[in-house]
Design a protein around this motif. Structure first.
Motif, PDB file in Angstrom:
ATOM      1  N   LEU A 286       0.853  -1.190   0.000  1.00 14.01           N
ATOM      2  CA  LEU A 286       0.000   0.000   0.000  1.00 14.01           C
ATOM      3  C   LEU A 286       0.890   1.240   0.000  1.00 14.01           C
ATOM      4  O   LEU A 286       1.061   1.917   1.001  1.00 14.01           O
ATOM      5  CB  LEU A 286      -0.932  -0.028   1.216  1.00 14.01           C
ATOM      6  N   ARG A 287       1.413   1.546  -1.160  1.00 19.18           N
ATOM      7  CA  ARG A 287       2.472   2.558  -1.289  1.00 19.18           C
ATOM      8  C   ARG A 287       1.894   3.959  -1.430  1.00 19.18           C
ATOM      9  O   ARG A 287       0.973   4.191  -2.217  1.00 19.18           O
ATOM     10  CB  ARG A 287       3.338   2.233  -2.513  1.00 19.18           C
ATOM     11  N   ASN A 288       2.473   4.898  -0.685  1.00 20.40           N
ATOM     12  CA  ASN A 288       2.063   6.294  -0.807  1.00 20.40           C
ATOM     13  C   ASN A 288       2.816   6.978  -1.939  1.00 20.40           C
ATOM     14  O   ASN A 288       3.821   6.464  -2.438  1.00 20.40           O
ATOM     15  CB  ASN A 288       2.306   7.040   0.509  1.00 20.40           C
ATOM     16  N   VAL A 305      -0.364  13.084   5.033  1.00 26.00           N
ATOM     17  CA  VAL A 305       0.021  11.851   5.711  1.00 26.00           C
ATOM     18  C   VAL A 305      -1.169  11.213   6.409  1.00 26.00           C
ATOM     19  O   VAL A 305      -1.358   9.997   6.362  1.00 26.00           O
ATOM     20  CB  VAL A 305       1.150  12.121   6.722  1.00 26.00           C
ATOM     21  N   ASP A 306      -1.992  12.015   7.063  1.00 29.68           N
ATOM     22  CA  ASP A 306      -3.143  11.466   7.783  1.00 29.68           C
ATOM     23  C   ASP A 306      -4.105  10.764   6.836  1.00 29.68           C
ATOM     24  O   ASP A 306      -4.704   9.743   7.199  1.00 29.68           O
ATOM     25  CB  ASP A 306      -3.871  12.578   8.539  1.00 29.68           C
ATOM     26  N   ASP A 307      -4.261  11.315   5.623  1.00 24.00           N
ATOM     27  CA  ASP A 307      -5.128  10.662   4.635  1.00 24.00           C
ATOM     28  C   ASP A 307      -4.585   9.286   4.277  1.00 24.00           C
ATOM     29  O   ASP A 307      -5.340   8.305   4.205  1.00 24.00           O
ATOM     30  CB  ASP A 307      -5.237  11.521   3.367  1.00 24.00           C
ATOM     31  N   TRP A 308      -3.264   9.225   4.048  1.00 19.48           N
ATOM     32  CA  TRP A 308      -2.684   7.930   3.680  1.00 19.48           C
ATOM     33  C   TRP A 308      -2.727   6.958   4.855  1.00 19.48           C
ATOM     34  O   TRP A 308      -2.998   5.765   4.668  1.00 19.48           O
ATOM     35  CB  TRP A 308      -1.240   8.086   3.200  1.00 19.48           C
ATOM     36  N   LEU A 309      -2.477   7.444   6.082  1.00 16.49           N
ATOM     37  CA  LEU A 309      -2.519   6.559   7.246  1.00 16.49           C
ATOM     38  C   LEU A 309      -3.908   5.960   7.426  1.00 16.49           C
ATOM     39  O   LEU A 309      -4.042   4.776   7.766  1.00 16.49           O
ATOM     40  CB  LEU A 309      -2.108   7.322   8.504  1.00 16.49           C
ATOM     41  N   SER A 452       8.384  16.562   9.184  1.00 12.70           N
ATOM     42  CA  SER A 452       8.689  15.550   8.175  1.00 12.70           C
ATOM     43  C   SER A 452       7.513  14.606   7.950  1.00 12.70           C
ATOM     44  O   SER A 452       7.055  13.933   8.883  1.00 12.70           O
ATOM     45  CB  SER A 452       9.916  14.733   8.611  1.00 12.70           C
ATOM     46  N   ALA A 453       7.036  14.545   6.714  1.00 14.32           N
ATOM     47  CA  ALA A 453       5.978  13.592   6.370  1.00 14.32           C
ATOM     48  C   ALA A 453       6.479  12.156   6.495  1.00 14.32           C
ATOM     49  O   ALA A 453       5.720  11.248   6.846  1.00 14.32           O
ATOM     50  CB  ALA A 453       5.488  13.858   4.948  1.00 14.32           C
ATOM     51  N   PHE A 454       7.755  11.950   6.221  1.00 11.85           N
ATOM     52  CA  PHE A 454       8.354  10.628   6.370  1.00 11.85           C
ATOM     53  C   PHE A 454       8.243  10.160   7.819  1.00 11.85           C
ATOM     54  O   PHE A 454       7.830   9.030   8.102  1.00 11.85           O
ATOM     55  CB  PHE A 454       9.814  10.675   5.928  1.00 11.85           C
ATOM     56  N   LYS A 457       4.615   9.486   8.899  1.00 13.53           N
ATOM     57  CA  LYS A 457       4.150   8.199   8.381  1.00 13.53           C
ATOM     58  C   LYS A 457       4.693   7.053   9.217  1.00 13.53           C
ATOM     59  O   LYS A 457       3.953   6.147   9.623  1.00 13.53           O
ATOM     60  CB  LYS A 457       4.606   8.045   6.923  1.00 13.53           C
ATOM     61  N   GLN A 458       5.998   7.061   9.488  1.00 17.54           N
ATOM     62  CA  GLN A 458       6.608   5.970  10.243  1.00 17.54           C
ATOM     63  C   GLN A 458       6.013   5.846  11.642  1.00 17.54           C
ATOM     64  O   GLN A 458       5.693   4.740  12.098  1.00 17.54           O
ATOM     65  CB  GLN A 458       8.122   6.200  10.351  1.00 17.54           C
ATOM     66  N   MET A 459       5.864   6.968  12.327  1.00 16.52           N
ATOM     67  CA  MET A 459       5.325   6.930  13.677  1.00 16.52           C
ATOM     68  C   MET A 459       3.875   6.457  13.678  1.00 16.52           C
ATOM     69  O   MET A 459       3.461   5.685  14.556  1.00 16.52           O
ATOM     70  CB  MET A 459       5.458   8.298  14.337  1.00 16.52           C
TER      71      MET A 459
END
Length: 483
Positions: A286-288, A305-309, A452-454, A457-459
């Protein structure tokens, strides 16, 4: 009376004195915390347990104490074995750095017959042969491939659409196998293709030379066709036909697929996952979106990021239900993180390494002879930023490329243990430094992690994943089967 051979029972009782080993901690929710150490072990604790632990008054007979002891967060007064075990585990996880570059990407052409909205490179028209890699550059790049000390070498043929320059693909594979008769490496080949130019000749070549195929599949036909248009239409149909033909000739597991999440995808994750199941895949990533190429002009700014999460969490929940129903389907990014959580060797995934995996994890040989530290570095260069260009095949030796300031400088800056905010983050053992991403989004190879969006996403993913592992028994059983 105690038998003279044995110690009294009291000798085996837990010691009340203990000392803390290095750890990091962070909040999972309002009442629970996670503590991690440098080798990726983690323990989930309530607030009261955490306070008691750090104040060295946690009772030895509690489950929390036993977990912390077994996972090397503490050592007792009468034993220092935890230090040796930590050192051994740390060495095992760092071993991949010494192995050096295993992934070598050849961009054999920029020509492509698709017009994907999120394309990360400057694709060129099908008849623009000046954007093909030359045989001379391919030969020089192959010489560099075998200079790497890594015993496992993967050569990935990319584009554009690499099958538009299939004669060079054939030459690279055959020449690499010829060179490998001397070097004796574990050699693997992957062609990354949209499969629209897949012929019987290509398939028979792949079968003869043990070549794998990787393609893009964004979901059901209407979604895939909208995001990956091709002249004359029918992109999805061509891809599906190519998948079926590949399986018929090469076998069921010789083709994989990758999707990209666009704004169109966000509310259709169940349909996307179901399409992968319908087509018999057992893995989905599920790649952003990435902030490179055409995506930066339109799509990448349309969701955060919240949309992708949210998309990821709904997708993972659906995937877990599918597994509970008896069909094995892994979410590949989750699987990578599970390897970081539970495997003694971690994961070789280039984007999640410390120091960064650029150069030492992957090298890219561009169609024009330029050498880049990663595929994303090549994409950034197409946007005018040459920060991660290591040199050129016509001008630079292997030693010059590997010791170039364009590689050594970002490597020295991307040891997570020395980066502000990363150094104290509980997710450090499972994360990585992505200097190309931060250069593209913040103009700096380290970046400000608070923005950082990166990192967000990770967190977000890791907090959710650890929550599933610790609170949902059925989900934990399924996830652990993935690794």
């Amino acid at each position: 009376m105690v038998h003279p051979v044995f110690q009294p029972r009291s000798a085996y009782a837990p010691r009340t004195g203990y000392h803390l080993l290095p750890l990091r901690l962070g909040r999972l929710d309002e009442s629970t915390y996670v503590v991690t150490n440098d080798v990726g072990e983690y323990v989930r604790l309530g607030r009261d347990e955490l306070v008691a632990f750090v104040e060295r008054r946690l009772a030895p007979d509690t489950n929390a104490y036993k977990s912390l002891k077994s996972r090397h967060f503490l050592y007792e007064d009468d034993s220092s074995v935890a230090f040796d075990l930590l050192a051994l585990k740390y060495r095992s996880r760092a071993e991949r750095i010494a192995e050096f570059t295993g992934l070598h990407i050849f961009v054999v052409t920029l020509r492509c017959d698709h017009s994907c909205q999120y394309c990360q490179v400057s694709r060129q028209s099908v008849d623009s042969a000046q954007y093909d890699m030359t045989v001379a550059h391919a030969e020089k790049a192959l010489d560099l491939v075998f200079r790497s000390p890594n015993e496992r070498i993967k050569i990935e043929l990319q584009g554009g659409e690499p099958l538009l320059n299939f004669p060079l693909v054939r030459r690279i594979v055959e020449r690499a196998q010829e060179l490998n008769q001397h070097h004796r490496r574990d050699l693997q080949f992957v062609i990354t293709s949209n499969l629209s130019h897949l012929s019987e000749d290509v398939l028979l070549f792949c079968k003869e030379h043990d070549v794998y195929l990787s393609t893009s599949l964004d979901g059901p036909a209407d979604l895939h066709d909208a995001q990956r248009p091709i002249s004359g239409g029918g992109s999805h149909q061509k891809t599906v036909e190519g998948i079926h033909r590949t399986r018929e000739v090469l076998g069921p597991h010789r083709v994989s697929a990758l999707m990209t999440t666009t704004p169109r995808s966000l509310h259709r994750v169940h349909e996307i996952v179901d399409e992968y199941v319908r087509l018999g895949f057992h893995g989905i990533f599920l790649r952003n979106l990435s902030p490179y190429g055409f995506a930066t002009r339109s799509l990448v700014k349309r969701y955060g990021v919240d949309d992708w999460l949210d998309f990821y969490k709904r997708g993972l929940s659906h995937i877990l239900r599918i597994n509970a129903g008896g069909y094995l389907l892994r979410e590949d990014y989750t699987t990578i993180l599970l390897q970081k959580l539970f495997s003694p060797l971690g994961s070789p995934y280039v984007d999640l390494q410390s120091p960064a995996g650029i150069g030492i994890g992957a090298l890219v040989y561009n169609y024009d002879g330029a050498v880049y530290a990663s595929d994303e570095a090549r994409m950034l260069a197409e946007m005018g930023d040459q920060t991660f260009r290591l040199g050129h095949l016509d001008q630079d030796s292997y030693e010059a490329l590997i010791t170039s300031e364009s590689l050594l400088s970002p490597l020295s800056e991307t040891m997570l243990e020395g980066i502000p905010m990363c150094a104290d983050c509980p997710f450090l053992p499972y994360c990585g430094a992505d200097p190309v991403f931060h250069r593209a989004t913040q103009g700096d190879t380290v970046g400000h992690k608070a923005f950082s969006a990166f990192c967000a996403k990770q967190m977000g993913v890791l907090t959710h994943l650890i929550g599933l592992l610790e609170t949902e028994a059925e989900a934990r059983d399924i996830l652990l089967r993935w690794v």
